[in-house]
Design a protein around this motif. Structure first.
Motif, PDB file in Angstrom:
ATOM      1  N   CYS A 122      46.685   8.563  17.637  1.00 38.48           N
ATOM      2  CA  CYS A 122      45.847   7.459  17.170  1.00 38.48           C
ATOM      3  C   CYS A 122      44.740   7.137  18.171  1.00 38.48           C
ATOM      4  O   CYS A 122      43.713   6.569  17.801  1.00 38.48           O
ATOM      5  N   ILE A 123      44.942   7.513  19.429  1.00 37.37           N
ATOM      6  CA  ILE A 123      43.910   7.225  20.426  1.00 37.37           C
ATOM      7  C   ILE A 123      42.620   7.961  20.106  1.00 37.37           C
ATOM      8  O   ILE A 123      41.522   7.467  20.375  1.00 37.37           O
ATOM      9  N   SER A 124      42.728   9.144  19.513  1.00 34.68           N
ATOM     10  CA  SER A 124      41.512   9.890  19.178  1.00 34.68           C
ATOM     11  C   SER A 124      40.717   9.196  18.086  1.00 34.68           C
ATOM     12  O   SER A 124      39.505   9.413  17.950  1.00 34.68           O
ATOM     13  N   LEU A 125      41.377   8.348  17.301  1.00 34.90           N
ATOM     14  CA  LEU A 125      40.695   7.632  16.228  1.00 34.90           C
ATOM     15  C   LEU A 125      39.912   6.428  16.739  1.00 34.90           C
ATOM     16  O   LEU A 125      38.977   5.975  16.085  1.00 34.90           O
ATOM     17  N   VAL A 126      40.319   5.899  17.888  1.00 33.02           N
ATOM     18  CA  VAL A 126      39.688   4.663  18.361  1.00 33.02           C
ATOM     19  C   VAL A 126      38.787   4.870  19.574  1.00 33.02           C
ATOM     20  O   VAL A 126      38.168   3.916  20.027  1.00 33.02           O
ATOM     21  N   THR A 127      38.709   6.096  20.114  1.00 32.32           N
ATOM     22  CA  THR A 127      37.870   6.293  21.292  1.00 32.32           C
ATOM     23  C   THR A 127      36.390   6.039  20.991  1.00 32.32           C
ATOM     24  O   THR A 127      35.660   5.513  21.835  1.00 32.32           O
ATOM     25  N   LYS A 128      35.946   6.417  19.797  1.00 31.85           N
ATOM     26  CA  LYS A 128      34.565   6.114  19.418  1.00 31.85           C
ATOM     27  C   LYS A 128      34.333   4.606  19.390  1.00 31.85           C
ATOM     28  O   LYS A 128      33.295   4.104  19.822  1.00 31.85           O
ATOM     29  N   LEU A 129      35.317   3.880  18.862  1.00 31.40           N
ATOM     30  CA  LEU A 129      35.204   2.428  18.793  1.00 31.40           C
ATOM     31  C   LEU A 129      35.188   1.814  20.191  1.00 31.40           C
ATOM     32  O   LEU A 129      34.429   0.870  20.463  1.00 31.40           O
ATOM     33  N   LEU A 162      18.889   1.294  22.054  1.00 23.36           N
ATOM     34  CA  LEU A 162      19.385   1.520  20.689  1.00 23.36           C
ATOM     35  C   LEU A 162      20.422   2.647  20.656  1.00 23.36           C
ATOM     36  O   LEU A 162      20.482   3.435  19.726  1.00 23.36           O
ATOM     37  N   ASP A 163      21.251   2.697  21.690  1.00 24.01           N
ATOM     38  CA  ASP A 163      22.289   3.716  21.801  1.00 24.01           C
ATOM     39  C   ASP A 163      23.586   3.139  21.262  1.00 24.01           C
ATOM     40  O   ASP A 163      24.053   2.119  21.761  1.00 24.01           O
ATOM     41  N   PRO A 164      24.208   3.737  20.219  1.00 26.66           N
ATOM     42  CA  PRO A 164      25.428   3.167  19.660  1.00 26.66           C
ATOM     43  C   PRO A 164      26.611   3.195  20.606  1.00 26.66           C
ATOM     44  O   PRO A 164      27.615   2.556  20.361  1.00 26.66           O
ATOM     45  N   GLY A 165      26.525   3.959  21.674  1.00 26.98           N
ATOM     46  CA  GLY A 165      27.563   3.923  22.688  1.00 26.98           C
ATOM     47  C   GLY A 165      28.683   4.905  22.470  1.00 26.98           C
ATOM     48  O   GLY A 165      29.153   5.111  21.358  1.00 26.98           O
ATOM     49  N   SER A 166      29.115   5.527  23.540  1.00 27.76           N
ATOM     50  CA  SER A 166      30.290   6.395  23.526  1.00 27.76           C
ATOM     51  C   SER A 166      30.886   6.359  24.920  1.00 27.76           C
ATOM     52  O   SER A 166      30.206   6.007  25.892  1.00 27.76           O
ATOM     53  N   LEU A 167      32.148   6.665  25.017  1.00 28.01           N
ATOM     54  CA  LEU A 167      32.798   6.654  26.325  1.00 28.01           C
ATOM     55  C   LEU A 167      32.181   7.721  27.218  1.00 28.01           C
ATOM     56  O   LEU A 167      31.950   8.844  26.770  1.00 28.01           O
ATOM     57  N   PRO A 168      31.921   7.410  28.487  1.00 29.69           N
ATOM     58  CA  PRO A 168      31.486   8.453  29.416  1.00 29.69           C
ATOM     59  C   PRO A 168      32.510   9.586  29.445  1.00 29.69           C
ATOM     60  O   PRO A 168      33.714   9.339  29.239  1.00 29.69           O
ATOM     61  N   PRO A 169      32.072  10.817  29.670  1.00 26.34           N
ATOM     62  CA  PRO A 169      33.005  11.954  29.594  1.00 26.34           C
ATOM     63  C   PRO A 169      34.254  11.797  30.451  1.00 26.34           C
ATOM     64  O   PRO A 169      35.364  12.131  29.998  1.00 26.34           O
ATOM     65  N   SER A 179      25.775  -4.628  15.468  1.00 20.91           N
ATOM     66  CA  SER A 179      26.423  -3.514  14.776  1.00 20.91           C
ATOM     67  C   SER A 179      27.887  -3.371  15.147  1.00 20.91           C
ATOM     68  O   SER A 179      28.670  -2.837  14.382  1.00 20.91           O
ATOM     69  N   THR A 180      28.273  -3.852  16.321  1.00 20.16           N
ATOM     70  CA  THR A 180      29.665  -3.862  16.719  1.00 20.16           C
ATOM     71  C   THR A 180      30.101  -5.312  16.815  1.00 20.16           C
ATOM     72  O   THR A 180      29.862  -5.981  17.817  1.00 20.16           O
ATOM     73  N   VAL A 181      30.706  -5.817  15.772  1.00 18.74           N
ATOM     74  CA  VAL A 181      31.083  -7.222  15.733  1.00 18.74           C
ATOM     75  C   VAL A 181      32.214  -7.477  16.719  1.00 18.74           C
ATOM     76  O   VAL A 181      32.993  -6.582  17.057  1.00 18.74           O
ATOM     77  N   SER A 182      32.319  -8.711  17.182  1.00 19.39           N
ATOM     78  CA  SER A 182      33.318  -9.043  18.197  1.00 19.39           C
ATOM     79  C   SER A 182      34.732  -8.803  17.684  1.00 19.39           C
ATOM     80  O   SER A 182      35.638  -8.481  18.455  1.00 19.39           O
ATOM     81  N   GLN A 183      34.933  -8.961  16.362  1.00 16.03           N
ATOM     82  CA  GLN A 183      36.268  -8.752  15.803  1.00 16.03           C
ATOM     83  C   GLN A 183      36.717  -7.294  15.888  1.00 16.03           C
ATOM     84  O   GLN A 183      37.899  -6.999  15.737  1.00 16.03           O
ATOM     85  N   ALA A 184      35.780  -6.375  16.126  1.00 17.38           N
ATOM     86  CA  ALA A 184      36.144  -4.966  16.232  1.00 17.38           C
ATOM     87  C   ALA A 184      37.089  -4.711  17.399  1.00 17.38           C
ATOM     88  O   ALA A 184      37.835  -3.736  17.407  1.00 17.38           O
ATOM     89  N   ASP A 185      37.055  -5.609  18.389  1.00 13.37           N
ATOM     90  CA  ASP A 185      37.945  -5.453  19.541  1.00 13.37           C
ATOM     91  C   ASP A 185      39.407  -5.589  19.123  1.00 13.37           C
ATOM     92  O   ASP A 185      40.303  -5.037  19.770  1.00 13.37           O
ATOM     93  N   THR A 231      23.688   5.864  12.509  1.00  7.44           N
ATOM     94  CA  THR A 231      23.447   5.510  11.103  1.00  7.44           C
ATOM     95  C   THR A 231      24.548   4.626  10.542  1.00  7.44           C
ATOM     96  O   THR A 231      24.494   4.253   9.369  1.00  7.44           O
ATOM     97  N   MET A 232      25.571   4.299  11.347  1.00  6.26           N
ATOM     98  CA  MET A 232      26.721   3.533  10.850  1.00  6.26           C
ATOM     99  C   MET A 232      27.038   2.378  11.783  1.00  6.26           C
ATOM    100  O   MET A 232      26.738   2.426  12.985  1.00  6.26           O
ATOM    101  N   SER A 233      27.707   1.384  11.245  1.00  7.76           N
ATOM    102  CA  SER A 233      28.291   0.352  12.086  1.00  7.76           C
ATOM    103  C   SER A 233      29.535   0.920  12.760  1.00  7.76           C
ATOM    104  O   SER A 233      30.050   1.976  12.368  1.00  7.76           O
ATOM    105  N   ALA A 234      30.043   0.208  13.752  1.00  4.05           N
ATOM    106  CA  ALA A 234      31.216   0.687  14.484  1.00  4.05           C
ATOM    107  C   ALA A 234      32.434   0.841  13.585  1.00  4.05           C
ATOM    108  O   ALA A 234      33.150   1.847  13.629  1.00  4.05           O
ATOM    109  N   LEU A 235      32.687  -0.165  12.739  1.00  2.00           N
ATOM    110  CA  LEU A 235      33.856  -0.111  11.868  1.00  2.00           C
ATOM    111  C   LEU A 235      33.702   0.948  10.793  1.00  2.00           C
ATOM    112  O   LEU A 235      34.678   1.577  10.376  1.00  2.00           O
TER     113      LEU A 235
END
Length: 541
Positions: free
Chosen positions: A43-50, A62-69, A208-214, A336-340
């Motif tokens: 399941c961790i692979s599903l939430v790393t983008k988030l 305007l970078d949607p963000g991703s974890l540093p390598p 684009s990343t609402v606080s509730q996404a946490d 092109t997408m919101s975080a959720l």
């Protein structure tokens, strides 16, 4: 140990027992541990983008963000480091203290650390990630213990005729765990997305990343505690296995009493017979002895090396599905997408792969392993995984063009099918069948730890191949996604090497555990790679 006909009655009764309710109870109790293991690991692979969108977004660009390598590698791989340590430690402890004695420890560790992972805290993104990694290491440590203990317990409870299917059924719960992770993520992300709609990233980067996404990733991780907690009581009610009690603890009376209740039949106490067999055979060599190397050295090399190679490919595919799906444009670009929305699409893709390829592969193994045999299924699996990965890698640029994505996904699903109807199942089953009872859990733990070493390579090494592509080459006309293509070529080679090393692995279909381990008779023939050899013919490692 005595020959098959002179074996202890309690062991012969287990080998010949008809399939009964206690078999299914053991499968469910042990299998729910693997359900939890798979849910927590994948399941961790599903939430790393988030996580990247929440904690590493740079709104000024305007970078949607991703974890540093390095952070992504740590978050994905730290649980595997814990799993490796847990497999070695609890595998050894299971032979020293007994299977049941340490079975509850692993489950409670998984429950506590699943909850703690979702409660990860910190004042900075680095602090949150560090806390998450800490708890996921210990979560992995508990998961690691479940591998040798569940496999050993099921093998020692099962009858000779359907033992492979029972052990495979325990492991097949992993497929349902992967599927459950995808479904849970789908439901939670959809619920939050409906309750808190967010615009596309380029329209409003700050919103684009609402606080509730946490809450989303925390809930997903914490729910991993539920299935483990539900089965804790039943794990504690299981008696110690008769093979450990008789052959390791040397208590034939207790073994007969325990199995009389389980099998609901009268079993004679044969303590004097056990004492005679122990003194007459001298079959008590240790793990680091020349005798173990002579009898089982190649076996351990075969089980460990094939599991190592399988997990490089299997976990690389599972952990970085999202990168592969993005590279072939099956999932739109993040901006092109919101975080959720992104989490929803990633989990939907992984759920589809699990439903069509992963889960069926496990249950094909359950149905056929005691018919076809472990050796044949493992060879077939490695070979077909090689074929399908080459089928993805050679015409890779064809698959990345619009209109060809469905073909890619179908072939990709087949690699998972043959991983699970193949070495991902058999590498778990065989180490629980071929080693002596006093070393069975330890040797399974060593084999499984070798597998997790391969998973660590997949998590840390292939992350850079899939995510950190050479941008200078892209700028000069090379196609984006070349890192993924090269990774598929490497994984095909890894699978072919696994095919070759499978010839070190013995076939255990239709034989008792004592026959396979040599405990039935010191001169008993042992099968290696589908052929029989006497222990004296086995080379030392």
């Amino acid at each position: 140990m005595a020959r098959g006909g002179d074996n202890l009655q309690v062991l012969s009764a287990l080998d010949a027992a008809k399939t009964q309710w206690y078999h299914f109870t053991a499968i469910i109790v042990a299998g729910m541990g693997f359900f939890t293991d798979a849910y927590d690991l994948f399941c961790i692979s599903l939430v790393t983008k988030l996580l990247g969108r929440i904690y590493y977004t740079d709104t000024t660009k305007l970078d949607p963000g991703s974890l540093p390598p390095n952070v992504a590698a740590a978050v994905n791989g730290v649980a595997f480091c814990g799993t490796l340590a847990g497999q070695l430690f609890f595998g050894w402890l299971g032979d020293k203290l007994g299977r049941k004695s340490v079975y509850g420890m692993t489950l409670m560790l998984m429950v506590l650390c699943s909850i703690a992972s979702g409660l990860s805290f910190g004042n900075t993104p680095t602090g949150v990630m560090a806390t998450l990694c800490f708890f996921r290491f210990w979560l992995g440590f508990g998961i690691g213990g479940d591998y040798p203990l569940s496999a050993t317990i099921m093998s020692e409870y099962a009858n000779k005729r359907t033992r492979g299917a029972f052990i495979a059924a325990v492991f097949a719960m992993q497929g349902f765990g992967i599927l459950a992770g995808g479904i849970v993520t789908l439901i939670i992300s959809a619920a939050f997305r409906a309750g808190y709609p967010a615009p596309a990233y380029q329209d409003s980067p700050k919103d684009s990343t609402v606080s509730q996404a946490d809450f989303v990733w925390r809930i997903i991780l914490m729910l991993g505690a539920a299935p483990a907690l539900l089965t804790y009581y039943w794990r504690m009610k299981m008696p110690e296995t008769a093979r450990y009690t008789a052959l390791v603890a040397k208590n034939a009376k207790q073994a007969a009493a325990d199995m009389s209740k389980v099998l609901q039949t009268e079993i004679v106490d044969e303590q004097e017979k056990l004492d005679t067999m122990v003194t007459s055979t001298g079959n008590s060599f240790g793990l680091f002895s020349r005798e173990f190397a002579r009898r089982h050295g190649l076996h351990l090399l075969g089980t460990a090396s094939t599991w190592f190679l399988l997990d490089i490919a299997f976990y690389s595919q599972n952990l970085f599905q999202k990168d592969i799906f993005t590279s072939i444009n099956w999932i739109p670009k993040a901006r092109t997408m919101s975080a959720l929305e992104e989490v929803f699409r990633i989990s939907r893709a992984q759920t589809l792969i699990a439903l069509c390829g992963t889960v069926p592969g496990y249950w094909f193994t359950v149905a056929l392993i005691d018919v076809v045999g472990r050796f044949t299924i493992q060879l077939l699996g490695f070979f077909m995984m090689t074929v399908f990965m080459l089928g993805l890698a050679v015409p890779y640029h064809h698959w990345t063009t619009p209109g060809n994505h469905i073909g890619f996904v179908v072939m990709y699903a087949f690699t998972f099918f043959f991983a699970n109807f193949g070495p991902n199942s058999t590498t778990f089953i065989v180490p629980a069948e071929i080693f002596p009872a006093r070393l069975r859990s330890t040797c399974h733990g060593i084999s499984a730890a070798a597998g997790k070493a391969g998973a660590i390579i997949g998590a840390f090494g292939f992350l850079y191949a899939a995510q950190n592509q050479d941008k200078s080459k892209v700028d000069h006309g090379y196609p984006a996604g070349i890192g993924v293509r090269n990774s598929l070529f490497v994984l095909a080679g890894v699978n072919m090497l696994g095919f070759i090393l499978t010839f070190l692995v013995p076939e255990s279909k239709g034989k008792s555990l004592e026959e396979m381990s040599g405990e039935a008779d010191d001169g008993e023939e042992e099968a290696v790679g589908g052929r029989a050899v006497r222990p004296s013919q086995t080379q030392m490692v």
